[in-house]
Design a protein around this motif. Structure first.
Motif, PDB file in Angstrom:
ATOM      1  N   ALA A  17      -0.796  -1.080  -4.685  1.00  0.00           N
ATOM      2  CA  ALA A  17      -2.034  -1.479  -4.015  1.00  0.00           C
ATOM      3  C   ALA A  17      -3.024  -0.355  -4.288  1.00  0.00           C
ATOM      4  CB  ALA A  17      -1.802  -1.647  -2.525  1.00  0.00           C
ATOM      5  N   VAL A  18      -4.206  -0.690  -4.795  1.00  0.00           N
ATOM      6  CA  VAL A  18      -5.164   0.313  -5.261  1.00  0.00           C
ATOM      7  C   VAL A  18      -6.478   0.206  -4.485  1.00  0.00           C
ATOM      8  CG1 VAL A  18      -6.414   1.207  -7.262  1.00  0.00           C
ATOM      9  CG2 VAL A  18      -4.196   0.088  -7.592  1.00  0.00           C
ATOM     10  N   LEU A  19      -6.958   1.332  -4.005  1.00  0.00           N
ATOM     11  CA  LEU A  19      -8.276   1.402  -3.378  1.00  0.00           C
ATOM     12  C   LEU A  19      -9.102   2.471  -4.087  1.00  0.00           C
ATOM     13  CD1 LEU A  19      -7.771   1.370   0.503  1.00  0.00           C
ATOM     14  CD2 LEU A  19      -8.871  -0.375  -0.895  1.00  0.00           C
ATOM     15  N   PRO A  20     -10.330   2.140  -4.473  1.00  0.00           N
ATOM     16  CA  PRO A  20     -11.220   3.166  -5.005  1.00  0.00           C
ATOM     17  C   PRO A  20     -12.000   3.839  -3.882  1.00  0.00           C
ATOM     18  CG  PRO A  20     -12.192   0.996  -5.311  1.00  0.00           C
ATOM     19  CD  PRO A  20     -10.838   0.791  -4.666  1.00  0.00           C
ATOM     20  N   GLU A  37       5.155   0.092  -3.986  1.00  0.00           N
ATOM     21  CA  GLU A  37       6.071  -0.765  -3.227  1.00  0.00           C
ATOM     22  C   GLU A  37       7.043   0.063  -2.389  1.00  0.00           C
ATOM     23  OE1 GLU A  37       6.879  -4.897  -5.399  1.00  0.00           O
ATOM     24  OE2 GLU A  37       7.558  -3.174  -6.580  1.00  0.00           O
ATOM     25  N   LYS A  38       7.340   1.275  -2.823  1.00  0.00           N
ATOM     26  CA  LYS A  38       8.255   2.159  -2.099  1.00  0.00           C
ATOM     27  C   LYS A  38       7.547   2.972  -1.017  1.00  0.00           C
ATOM     28  CE  LYS A  38      11.258   2.791  -6.095  1.00  0.00           C
ATOM     29  NZ  LYS A  38      11.797   3.764  -7.059  1.00  0.00           N
ATOM     30  N   GLY A  39       6.223   2.830  -0.924  1.00  0.00           N
ATOM     31  CA  GLY A  39       5.461   3.579   0.071  1.00  0.00           C
ATOM     32  C   GLY A  39       4.960   4.920  -0.416  1.00  0.00           C
ATOM     33  N   GLU A  40       5.095   5.177  -1.705  1.00  0.00           N
ATOM     34  CA  GLU A  40       4.617   6.425  -2.278  1.00  0.00           C
ATOM     35  C   GLU A  40       3.102   6.358  -2.454  1.00  0.00           C
ATOM     36  OE1 GLU A  40       7.152   8.933  -5.267  1.00  0.00           O
ATOM     37  OE2 GLU A  40       5.805   7.651  -6.408  1.00  0.00           O
ATOM     38  N   VAL A  41       2.418   7.445  -2.142  1.00  0.00           N
ATOM     39  CA  VAL A  41       0.957   7.518  -2.256  1.00  0.00           C
ATOM     40  C   VAL A  41       0.596   8.364  -3.474  1.00  0.00           C
ATOM     41  CG1 VAL A  41      -1.175   8.281  -1.147  1.00  0.00           C
ATOM     42  CG2 VAL A  41       0.657   7.271   0.239  1.00  0.00           C
ATOM     43  N   TRP A  42      -0.213   7.773  -4.348  1.00  0.00           N
ATOM     44  CA  TRP A  42      -0.717   8.477  -5.522  1.00  0.00           C
ATOM     45  C   TRP A  42      -2.226   8.607  -5.398  1.00  0.00           C
ATOM     46  CZ3 TRP A  42       1.621   5.845 -10.503  1.00  0.00           C
ATOM     47  CH2 TRP A  42       3.016   5.920 -10.472  1.00  0.00           C
ATOM     48  N   ILE A  43      -2.764   9.744  -5.835  1.00  0.00           N
ATOM     49  CA  ILE A  43      -4.201   9.908  -5.986  1.00  0.00           C
ATOM     50  C   ILE A  43      -4.474  10.130  -7.472  1.00  0.00           C
ATOM     51  CG2 ILE A  43      -6.177  11.438  -5.584  1.00  0.00           C
ATOM     52  CD1 ILE A  43      -5.240  11.777  -2.724  1.00  0.00           C
ATOM     53  N   ILE A  44      -5.491   9.430  -7.969  1.00  0.00           N
ATOM     54  CA  ILE A  44      -5.902   9.550  -9.358  1.00  0.00           C
ATOM     55  C   ILE A  44      -7.332  10.060  -9.381  1.00  0.00           C
ATOM     56  CG2 ILE A  44      -6.305   8.378 -11.545  1.00  0.00           C
ATOM     57  CD1 ILE A  44      -3.944   6.843  -9.023  1.00  0.00           C
ATOM     58  N   GLU A  45      -7.526  11.224  -9.970  1.00  0.00           N
ATOM     59  CA  GLU A  45      -8.844  11.836 -10.111  1.00  0.00           C
ATOM     60  C   GLU A  45      -9.363  11.489 -11.506  1.00  0.00           C
ATOM     61  OE1 GLU A  45     -12.093  14.494  -9.051  1.00  0.00           O
ATOM     62  OE2 GLU A  45     -10.757  13.126  -8.009  1.00  0.00           O
ATOM     63  N   ILE A  46     -10.519  10.853 -11.572  1.00  0.00           N
ATOM     64  CA  ILE A  46     -11.081  10.387 -12.840  1.00  0.00           C
ATOM     65  C   ILE A  46     -12.022  11.456 -13.401  1.00  0.00           C
ATOM     66  CG2 ILE A  46     -12.566   8.654 -13.919  1.00  0.00           C
ATOM     67  CD1 ILE A  46     -11.448   6.676 -11.773  1.00  0.00           C
ATOM     68  N   LYS A  47     -11.805  11.773 -14.670  1.00  0.00           N
ATOM     69  CA  LYS A  47     -12.653  12.746 -15.380  1.00  0.00           C
ATOM     70  C   LYS A  47     -13.090  12.121 -16.703  1.00  0.00           C
ATOM     71  CE  LYS A  47     -12.463  15.730 -12.269  1.00  0.00           C
ATOM     72  NZ  LYS A  47     -13.569  15.552 -11.359  1.00  0.00           N
ATOM     73  N   THR A  48     -14.414  12.101 -16.935  1.00  0.00           N
ATOM     74  CA  THR A  48     -14.949  11.424 -18.108  1.00  0.00           C
ATOM     75  C   THR A  48     -15.490  12.365 -19.181  1.00  0.00           C
ATOM     76  OG1 THR A  48     -17.064  11.140 -16.989  1.00  0.00           O
ATOM     77  CG2 THR A  48     -15.481   9.319 -16.819  1.00  0.00           C
ATOM     78  N   SER A  49     -15.405  13.673 -18.930  1.00  0.00           N
ATOM     79  CA  SER A  49     -15.850  14.647 -19.928  1.00  0.00           C
ATOM     80  C   SER A  49     -15.206  16.003 -19.637  1.00  0.00           C
ATOM     81  CB  SER A  49     -17.379  14.793 -19.903  1.00  0.00           C
ATOM     82  OG  SER A  49     -17.787  15.421 -18.711  1.00  0.00           O
ATOM     83  N   ARG A 106       6.163  15.537  -1.757  1.00  0.00           N
ATOM     84  CA  ARG A 106       6.072  14.631  -0.599  1.00  0.00           C
ATOM     85  C   ARG A 106       5.148  15.181   0.484  1.00  0.00           C
ATOM     86  NH1 ARG A 106       7.950   9.687  -1.380  1.00  0.00           N
ATOM     87  NH2 ARG A 106       8.591   9.492   0.761  1.00  0.00           N
ATOM     88  N   MET A 107       4.361  14.264   1.038  1.00  0.00           N
ATOM     89  CA  MET A 107       3.477  14.619   2.148  1.00  0.00           C
ATOM     90  C   MET A 107       4.281  14.813   3.429  1.00  0.00           C
ATOM     91  SD  MET A 107       0.263  12.022   1.952  1.00  0.00           S
ATOM     92  CE  MET A 107       1.241  10.577   1.591  1.00  0.00           C
ATOM     93  N   ALA A 108       3.709  15.540   4.348  1.00  0.00           N
ATOM     94  CA  ALA A 108       4.299  15.671   5.680  1.00  0.00           C
ATOM     95  C   ALA A 108       4.237  14.307   6.374  1.00  0.00           C
ATOM     96  CB  ALA A 108       3.530  16.708   6.482  1.00  0.00           C
ATOM     97  N   PRO A 109       5.232  13.978   7.209  1.00  0.00           N
ATOM     98  CA  PRO A 109       5.255  12.666   7.872  1.00  0.00           C
ATOM     99  C   PRO A 109       3.988  12.327   8.656  1.00  0.00           C
ATOM    100  CG  PRO A 109       7.378  13.731   8.117  1.00  0.00           C
ATOM    101  CD  PRO A 109       6.453  14.744   7.489  1.00  0.00           C
ATOM    102  N   ALA A 110       3.419  13.277   9.371  1.00  0.00           N
ATOM    103  CA  ALA A 110       2.202  12.998  10.142  1.00  0.00           C
ATOM    104  C   ALA A 110       1.025  12.695   9.211  1.00  0.00           C
ATOM    105  CB  ALA A 110       1.867  14.177  11.053  1.00  0.00           C
TER     106      ALA A 110
END
Length: 143
Positions: A17-20, A37-49, A106-110
Motif C-alpha cells: 500500500a503506497v502513500l505519497p 502485506e507483512k506490516g513492514e514500513v518502507w520510506i522511499i526518498e526520490i532524487k532526480t539529480s 525495525r522501528m520501535a513498537p510505539a
C-alpha cells in the motif's frame, strides 16, 4: 513525477500500500511511504539529480520512521552517489527495478503504532476526498 510514478507502479505490483507525501511525526514529509502485506514500513526518498541529493541531508532522519529506507531515481543520475546502507530503485516512469535491497532496521513498537495510525488516517482521508472530487463512491474494483 516520472520517478514517483514508476516506483509506485512497482511497489503496487509488490503488493505494498503506497502513500505519497505523508507528513511524519518529526515534521519531515516522506516522498513515498509503503506498508507491505507483512506490516513492514518502507520510506522511499526520490532524487532526480546529483544536486538534489547533495543539498538534501535530511534523509538519515527517515530511518526513525521506517523498517527499510530506499532512494529512487532515474537513469540520468549516477547510482554510485547513493549510500550503500540504503536500498535503491531505478524508475523510468512506466515501472521501476529494485537495484539494491535496503537493510532492515525495525522501528520501535510505539513508533510503528503511531505511524501505522497516521498512514491509515491519511489514506482514509484521501479516499474520501477522491470520492468527493469524483462525485461517486470508489470501490475495490476501482483500485
Amino acid at each position: 513525477m516520472m520517478v514517483r510514478r514508476g516506483t509506485q507502479i512497482l511497489l503496487h505490483e509488490m503488493r505494498h500500500a503506497v502513500l505519497p507525501e505523508l507528513p511524519l511525526a518529526s515534521g519531515r514529509r516522506a516522498d513515498l511511504i509503503t506498508l507491505s502485506e507483512k506490516g513492514e514500513v518502507w520510506i522511499i526518498e526520490i532524487k532526480t539529480s546529483i544536486e538534489d541529493f547533495r543539498v538534501d541531508r535530511k534523509w538519515p532522519e527517515y530511518r526513525l520512521h521506517c523498517d527499510r529506507l530506499f532512494f529512487a531515481t532515474h537513469q540520468d543520475v549516477p547510482l554510485d552517489i547513493f549510500p550503500e546502507e540504503c536500498g535503491l530503485f531505478l524508475s523510468d516512469g512506466y515501472g521501476a527495478h529494485m537495484i539494491r535491497e535496503a537493510p532492515e532496521h525495525r522501528m520501535a513498537p510505539a513508533t510503528r503504532k503511531s505511524l501505522t495510525l497516521n498512514f491509515s488516517r491519511a489514506a482514509a482521508q484521501r479516499l474520501m476526498m477522491a470520492e468527493w472530487a469524483n462525485g461517486k463512491p470508489l470501490t475495490v474494483d476501482d483500485v
